[in-house]
Design a protein around this motif. Structure first.
Motif, PDB file in Angstrom:
ATOM      1  N   GLY B  15      55.133  81.774  44.930  1.00 50.04           N
ATOM      2  CA  GLY B  15      55.790  81.749  46.243  1.00 50.04           C
ATOM      3  C   GLY B  15      55.125  80.806  47.229  1.00 50.04           C
ATOM      4  N   THR B  16      54.479  79.757  46.726  1.00 51.45           N
ATOM      5  CA  THR B  16      53.754  78.842  47.613  1.00 51.45           C
ATOM      6  C   THR B  16      54.457  77.494  47.731  1.00 51.45           C
ATOM      7  OG1 THR B  16      52.401  78.107  45.738  1.00 51.45           O
ATOM      8  CG2 THR B  16      51.524  79.893  47.113  1.00 51.45           C
ATOM      9  N   CYS B  17      54.282  76.867  48.872  1.00 48.18           N
ATOM     10  CA  CYS B  17      54.792  75.518  49.126  1.00 48.18           C
ATOM     11  C   CYS B  17      53.609  74.659  49.571  1.00 48.18           C
ATOM     12  CB  CYS B  17      55.846  75.529  50.220  1.00 48.18           C
ATOM     13  SG  CYS B  17      57.267  76.581  49.871  1.00 48.18           S
ATOM     14  N   THR B  18      53.292  73.635  48.803  1.00 45.07           N
ATOM     15  CA  THR B  18      52.076  72.876  49.061  1.00 45.07           C
ATOM     16  C   THR B  18      52.382  71.390  49.169  1.00 45.07           C
ATOM     17  OG1 THR B  18      50.940  74.486  47.654  1.00 45.07           O
ATOM     18  CG2 THR B  18      49.717  72.495  48.264  1.00 45.07           C
ATOM     19  N   PRO B  19      52.002  70.771  50.281  1.00 45.52           N
ATOM     20  CA  PRO B  19      52.203  69.321  50.391  1.00 45.52           C
ATOM     21  C   PRO B  19      51.146  68.553  49.595  1.00 45.52           C
ATOM     22  CG  PRO B  19      51.219  70.174  52.398  1.00 45.52           C
ATOM     23  CD  PRO B  19      51.445  71.356  51.516  1.00 45.52           C
ATOM     24  N   GLU B  20      51.568  67.424  49.051  1.00 45.73           N
ATOM     25  CA  GLU B  20      50.636  66.549  48.331  1.00 45.73           C
ATOM     26  C   GLU B  20      50.926  65.113  48.738  1.00 45.73           C
ATOM     27  OE1 GLU B  20      51.245  66.916  44.164  1.00 45.73           O
ATOM     28  OE2 GLU B  20      50.715  69.058  44.101  1.00 45.73           O
ATOM     29  N   ASP B  21      49.945  64.270  48.549  1.00 42.96           N
ATOM     30  CA  ASP B  21      50.184  62.843  48.737  1.00 42.96           C
ATOM     31  C   ASP B  21      50.916  62.287  47.519  1.00 42.96           C
ATOM     32  OD1 ASP B  21      48.908  62.845  51.179  1.00 42.96           O
ATOM     33  OD2 ASP B  21      46.950  62.357  50.310  1.00 42.96           O
ATOM     34  N   LEU B  22      51.846  61.387  47.756  1.00 36.96           N
ATOM     35  CA  LEU B  22      52.552  60.727  46.654  1.00 36.96           C
ATOM     36  C   LEU B  22      51.575  59.825  45.906  1.00 36.96           C
ATOM     37  CD1 LEU B  22      55.508  60.232  45.481  1.00 36.96           C
ATOM     38  CD2 LEU B  22      55.516  58.164  46.880  1.00 36.96           C
ATOM     39  N   ASN B  23      51.672  59.823  44.599  1.00 33.46           N
ATOM     40  CA  ASN B  23      50.831  58.946  43.792  1.00 33.46           C
ATOM     41  C   ASN B  23      51.366  57.513  43.920  1.00 33.46           C
ATOM     42  OD1 ASN B  23      49.700  57.426  41.643  1.00 33.46           O
ATOM     43  ND2 ASN B  23      49.247  59.327  40.546  1.00 33.46           N
ATOM     44  N   MET B  24      50.718  56.724  44.775  1.00 33.11           N
ATOM     45  CA  MET B  24      51.238  55.387  45.067  1.00 33.11           C
ATOM     46  C   MET B  24      51.033  54.410  43.912  1.00 33.11           C
ATOM     47  SD  MET B  24      52.944  55.470  47.777  1.00 33.11           S
ATOM     48  CE  MET B  24      53.244  53.701  47.877  1.00 33.11           C
ATOM     49  N   ASP B  25      50.033  54.689  43.064  1.00 29.58           N
ATOM     50  CA  ASP B  25      49.873  53.844  41.876  1.00 29.58           C
ATOM     51  C   ASP B  25      51.116  53.964  40.990  1.00 29.58           C
ATOM     52  OD1 ASP B  25      47.397  52.973  42.662  1.00 29.58           O
ATOM     53  OD2 ASP B  25      46.303  54.502  41.536  1.00 29.58           O
ATOM     54  N   TRP B  26      51.601  55.179  40.857  1.00 35.85           N
ATOM     55  CA  TRP B  26      52.817  55.386  40.064  1.00 35.85           C
ATOM     56  C   TRP B  26      54.030  54.794  40.772  1.00 35.85           C
ATOM     57  CZ3 TRP B  26      52.201  61.276  38.448  1.00 35.85           C
ATOM     58  CH2 TRP B  26      51.175  61.371  37.498  1.00 35.85           C
ATOM     59  N   ALA B  27      54.069  54.909  42.091  1.00 40.46           N
ATOM     60  CA  ALA B  27      55.208  54.354  42.833  1.00 40.46           C
ATOM     61  C   ALA B  27      55.330  52.847  42.594  1.00 40.46           C
ATOM     62  CB  ALA B  27      55.065  54.648  44.326  1.00 40.46           C
TER      63      ALA B  27
END
Lengths: 83, 615
Positions: B15-27
């Protein structure tokens, strides 16, 4: 000789009276080409895009040489697409 | 940067919502949407996972151009492992939901685990919360969207949800957003239902910032919009007639699969066409078609909005269906109509409404009905088994069966499993018109040879949107090729597949490709995104995505045997039309396709191919 003319989408407006379900039987002259039929029914160049005779595409450069034969179906669409 | 650089990870078990940074290397290697989300998915999920187990994940993802002023920048993609196919599932939708996700500040949302009770996710900008959805469970997508807006007293919330089909395990359930747009294929809605996730609701007020070179982006998007406006197809053909205009085109070419692909032309095609939708009905003097519609940022507007005939037997006592609603689009009209021999336009609209309302892919549903009707015609199924008579052409049967399937009632439960499982159960597996368990769309591969190879090699099962060679073989875009020949088609299919993957990864609509090439998308991406986005790089991104999906499928256990068409298409010649006497040439095209791809003779990417693509 007779052929069937089918006009679709915005070209439907160019069908003569008596046409049903986007098609009408037309009399054709001996040696009358696809291009000649297009001209006879005053179909605007910009709306004549996809031209099929019995389901086979006729290239723009071949339309003046491709005579329509007895019993064939000429179907024409303006530029359309789908997916 | 056109990415928000933020990912929301939602663990439904905890039941958790957690923000993360987008993996820009993959982007930088996968761009966004279909590409970037699939990269996340294959890194995080074991390919052998049961699609309906909590260990399967589901990702909703935007592209860098989603939510921007680029034309058609409203797309989002759902990535998961599909229950219908056991392969990668990747379903793309328009509407307004994708742009709202960006406005709320998220590039993608990753769902993992399974909730104990029905929930929906409510996202308001940076705030995300799982809320009880017990009161929404068992209701339609339309009711769910309306109720969530009411509960939150905000009509501007955008909602993607599942209907009863996704809850009851219809294996081709879809996720519906904005009432009648859908991530439609491969059962992504079934996965959502298996997680007890009823809906995702978004409200974003942050707008979109961070375009890399804003003046250049505004200039180039304006120029490209002009191309769409001046192009006869995207500027006039699609908005005026929609995709449904193809019904007569494809029928005339003898490429309209009819009665479960027994035939290639449908005698009632004109009755269910765009022309018929625009014609006043005898009953009430009104045309079914009301107007066209556009998704977020779209300058084409191909969507159809229609009203069903109030006096039609399907709705005469159901006023809730009398209003304007989405459809018919070509694929749905074909699958519900020609595939079953049904020529009643109003019943097709009714079945389409139910598919939207309860979240069901009309292509797989309609094509499965085609198999049911053939099994009925040959005596394998009878009135008692089905619960009604179901011969080809029966509008009554179609109307009953769509209700039964959407509600999981009686024989509808078996129809909900798709044609492959149904035909296997009744020991006639050859009658399922599918690849990898997913039903064919609206083009017969005997008469449009490139589409046969498209279906056979599509990573998500039979699909027209992985490489729409109809553009070239029928419409002459970008150049005309002969639909009846196999020569050159492996290269054509490969080029379309890679370019389409890049289009999808950008967040734009593939329908722009009727006027644009990748060279028109490239400067828009380059202006919007940091990094060097050359045409060569974009082409490589497309190829990388395709190979990544393929590797996932191989790890999931799929083999060369899954790159086959049903025998009907390779052994039973077309009976009429220009393709009369022809079968599909997939068996002869496949080896060349594998070779061009840099794959071995078993269809596995060679080490040097994977190395070249950085996989």
């Amino acid at each position: 000789m007779q052929a069937k003319l089918k006009l679709f989408a915005s070209l439907s407006d160019f069908l003569p009276s008596g046409a049903q379900a986007n098609q009408i039987d037309i009399d054709i002259g001996d040696g009358e080409s696809v291009a000649a039929i297009i001209e006879r029914f005053h179909l605007p160049d910009r709306l004549v895009h996809l031209v099929l005779v019995d389901g086979v595409f006729i290239k723009p450069e071949d339309r003046a040489q491709r005579d329509l034969k007895d019993g064939e179906v000429l179907a024409i669409w303006p530029p359309v697409a789908g997916g | 940067m056109a990415w928000t650089r933020k990912v929301l990870r939602v663990n439904l078990t905890d039941g958790t919502c957690t923000p993360e940074d987008l993996n820009m290397d993959w982007a930088m290697d996968y761009l966004g949407s279909r590409g970037l989300a699939t990269k996340y998915f294959v890194e995080e999920v074991d390919a052998t996972v049961d699609p309906l187990a909590p260990e399967n994940k589901m990702i909703m993802a935007t592209g860098p151009l989603t939510g921007t002023v680029a034309s058609t920048g409203g797309r989002y993609t759902v990535i998961t492992k599909g229950p219908l196919t056991g392969a990668i599932a990747c379903s793309n939708s328009g509407g307004y939901f994708g742009a709202e996700m960006k406005f709320a500040g998220w590039d993608m949302i990753i769902f993992e685990g399974k909730s104990e009770k029905p929930v929906y996710l409510m996202v308001e900008n940076e705030t995300a919360q799982l809320r009880d959805a017990s009161h929404l469970w068992g209701t339609s997508t339309w009711h769910t969207e309306e109720q969530i807006k009411k509960e939150n007293q905000d009509p501007l919330i955008r909602v993607s949800s599942i209907g009863k089909a996704g809850e009851s395990g219809v294996l081709y359930a879809c996720i519906v957003n904005d009432l009648h747009r859908a991530a439609g294929r491969s059962g992504v809605g079934t996965v959502m239902g298996s997680k007890n996730l009823k809906a995702v609701a978004l409200r974003g007020t942050r707008g979109l910032s961070g375009i890399h070179d804003f003046p250049a982006f505004m200039k180039v998007t304006e120029e490209k919009k002009q191309i769409l406006a001046e192009n006869a197809v995207t500027g006039e053909g699609l908005p005026s007639f929609g995709t449904q205009v193809l019904m007569n085109v494809i029928n005339e070419m003898g490429a309209l699969p009819t009665r479960n692909h027994r035939d290639v032309q449908f005698e009632k095609a004109n009755d269910i066409s765009a022309e018929a939708m625009a014609k006043p009905r005898e009953s009430d003097g009104k045309a079914q078609l009301i107007t066209n519609a556009a998704c977020f940022g779209c300058t084409i507007g191909c969507g159809r909005i229609s009203k069903i005939d109030k006096e039609h037997f399907t709705v005469v006592n159901k006023p809730e269906y009398w209003g304007a609603s989405g459809g018919l689009e070509y694929e749905a009209a074909w699958a519900l109509g020609a595939a079953n021999g049904v020529g009643d336009l109003e019943v097709l609209q009714y079945a389409n409404l139910i598919c939207n309302e309860q979240g069901m892919d009309p292509i797989s549903f309609g094509a499965t009905i085609g198999a049911v009707m053939e099994l009925y015609e040959i005596g394998v199924l009878d009135d008692e088994t089905i619960g009604l008579a179901a011969p080809f052409g029966s509008a009554e049967a179609l109307a009953e069966l769509v209700d039964m399937t959407a509600n999981g009632v009686g024989f509808g439960k078996e129809i909900g499993l798709g044609s492959k499982r149904l035909c296997e159960k009744y020991q006639r597996p050859e009658l399922s018109m599918s690849v990898k368990g997913q039903e064919f769309p609206a083009y017969d591969s005997r008469a449009i040879q490139g589409m046969g190879l498209t279906y056979a090699t599509s990573n998500r099962g039979a699909c027209h949107l992985r490489s729409y060679t109809v553009s070239s073989e029928v419409l002459g875009i970008p150049e005309k090729t002969d639909p009846l020949t196999t020569e050159g088609k492996p290269g054509l299919v490969m080029a379309f597949q890679d370019a389409t993957a890049a289009f999808d990864a950008s967040g734009l609509c593939i329908f722009t490709s009727f006027a644009w090439t990748l060279a028109d998308i490239q400067p828009q991406i380059d202006a919007a995104c940091e990094g060097d986005w050359s045409l060569e790089k974009l082409s490589e991104v497309g190829e990388r995505i395709w190979n990544m999906e393929k590797v996932f499928n191989l790890e999931a256990g799929l083999t060369k045997d899954d790159d086959k068409l049903p025998e009907r298409l390779t052994t039973e010649p077309a009976k009429e039309g220009p393709a009369k006497g022809l079968v599909s040439g997939v068996p002869e095209m496949l080896p060349e396709y594998y070779e061009l791809r840099g794959w071995d003779t078993d269809g596995k990417p060679k080490a040097e191919t994977l190395g070249r693509l950085g996989l």
